[in-house]
Design an enzyme around this catalytic site. Structure first.
Site, PDB file in Angstrom:
ATOM      1  N   LYS A 218      24.198   0.438  44.942  1.00 50.30           N
ATOM      2  CA  LYS A 218      23.796   1.523  44.047  1.00 50.30           C
ATOM      3  C   LYS A 218      24.968   2.397  43.981  1.00 50.30           C
ATOM      4  O   LYS A 218      25.855   2.709  44.947  1.00 50.30           O
ATOM      5  CB  LYS A 218      22.964   2.339  45.257  1.00 50.30           C
ATOM      6  CG  LYS A 218      22.015   3.527  44.570  1.00 50.30           C
ATOM      7  CD  LYS A 218      20.892   4.247  45.125  1.00 50.30           C
ATOM      8  CE  LYS A 218      20.398   5.483  44.583  1.00 50.30           C
ATOM      9  NZ  LYS A 218      20.908   6.465  45.075  1.00 50.30           N
ATOM     10  N   ASP A 239      19.253   5.223  56.695  1.00 51.33           N
ATOM     11  CA  ASP A 239      19.153   4.197  55.649  1.00 51.33           C
ATOM     12  C   ASP A 239      18.151   3.108  56.406  1.00 51.33           C
ATOM     13  O   ASP A 239      18.168   2.724  57.661  1.00 51.33           O
ATOM     14  CB  ASP A 239      20.596   3.581  55.621  1.00 51.33           C
ATOM     15  CG  ASP A 239      21.368   4.252  54.831  1.00 51.33           C
ATOM     16  OD1 ASP A 239      21.166   5.198  53.989  1.00 51.33           O
ATOM     17  OD2 ASP A 239      22.591   3.778  54.811  1.00 51.33           O
TER      18      ASP A 239
END
Length: 358
Positions: A218, A239
């Site tokens: 990303k 995360d």
């Protein structure tokens, strides 16, 4: 979404429109605003409080067993204490990293209309491609960020049709970076496995091995923000991945929540930032930490980061603490779940917390 509507929804469009104040949907809740700081001033503070550790990986390849052990211990300590660190001497060539950063920057320097040709469609479940955060996060607020998201490894699972065609070397340099990063992940998994007292290949096997572990990149693009004291580039989260590896363009922004305070990450040259994700925290029964972190924005410089999330397959593996780490005195801290179930539980829990805090 019609092209004009899509362009209007990009944070880059807002930032370049000359607005003096940000729309209300980007303004963070009051309880967050009290600790948003000037990231440039905060990064300069070198003698105040704890700092995100730097781990030198050079010793992992040493001929000397004592050197290897010392390096593994540093990695273990940083993973247990912080769950985030700067990795130096990681073995990935600086010139390759520079090429990856240059390629990503060239893509984001394209006119928005060009980038829209790669737009994702989150409503239909197509999350790969160029996009902006929808208001489905815990707070219902928007983040000051556009991004490009795509799977980069294993190679046979990629969809190259959505990868940027400009610059021409984007696919080549990103593919090579993915290969080298996958090798680095193996070395880290091995060291962290030994740190838990289990066999070297154990953690990697538990997250899918070479065939099944997915590397999702990303590229986050944080435009200049006219009111950075009111916004966040990324709201506070941990995360869900096993490991996350991050490059950035040497503009500060990452903060980790450590010992009750937000700590701004320094910009360490030639380093890769690594986060331990929820998946490794679960497998280690909480010995390794998945730390809460967020991203700040500023009004002076565009920030770009390249985050690669190493994710287990969504349904094929049951994530739970390794049996060797579960005892009467240290019972399992996490219930068995697939990766998909963990994500759903986490989203549900966050949305419940958002409702309760109102």
């Amino acid at each position: 979404m019609a092209p004009s509507a899509a362009v209007a929804s990009r944070v880059e469009s807002l930032a370049s429109s000359g607005i003096a104040s940000i729309p209300k949907e980007y303004v963070r809740p009051q309880e967050e605003l009290i600790n948003i700081v000037n990231v440039f001033e905060d990064e300069k503070k070198t003698d105040e409080g704890p700092q995100i550790p730097t781990v030198d990986l050079k010793g992992l390849n040493s001929e000397d067993p004592a050197e290897r052990e010392k390096c593994r211990e540093e990695l273990k300590k940083a993973s247990m204490d912080w769950g985030v660190m700067h990795l130096v001497n990681h073995g990935i060539p600086d010139d390759l990293i520079d090429q990856v950063k240059a390629a990503g920057k060239i893509f984001f320097d394209l006119p928005i209309e060009e980038k829209e040709k790669h737009a994702n469609d989150q409503a239909s479940g197509k999350i790969a491609g160029y996009g902006s955060k929808l208001a489905n996060n815990a707070s219902g607020q928007l983040e000051w960020q556009d991004y490009f998201f795509h799977l980069i490894y294993p190679e046979d699972k990629r969809d190259l049709s959505i990868w940027p065609k400009t610059p021409a070397d984007y696919t080549e340099v990103t593919s090579e970076y993915a290969r080298q990063l996958r090798g680095l992940a193996t070395r880290v998994f091995s060291a962290l496995s030994l740190g838990l007292g289990v066999e070297e290949g154990r953690l990697e096997k538990e997250v899918g091995g070479l065939e099944e572990l997915l590397l999702q990149m990303k590229i986050n693009y944080y435009p200049k923000c006219p009111q950075p004291e009111l916004a966040l580039g990324v709201e506070a989260h941990t995360d869900v991945s096993s490991l996350t590896f991050i490059l950035h363009n040497m503009v500060p922004g990452l903060q980790a929540f450590y010992d009750g305070n937000w700590v701004t990450a320094k910009c360490v040259p030639n380093s890769i930032i690594m986060h331990v994700g929820d998946t490794i925290e679960i497998l280690s029964n909480g010995k390794y930490k998945s730390i809460l972190h967020r991203g700040l924005v500023n009004k002076e410089k565009i920030r770009i980061s390249w985050a690669v999330f190493c994710e287990p397959p969504k349904e094929k593996i049951i994530l739970k603490p390794l049996p060797e780490l579960v005892t009467e005195t240290e019972p399992a801290r996490y219930p068995p779940r697939t990766f998909a179930q963990h994500i759903q539980h986490k989203l549900f829990r966050k949305s419940q917390e958002a409702l309760l805090s109102k």
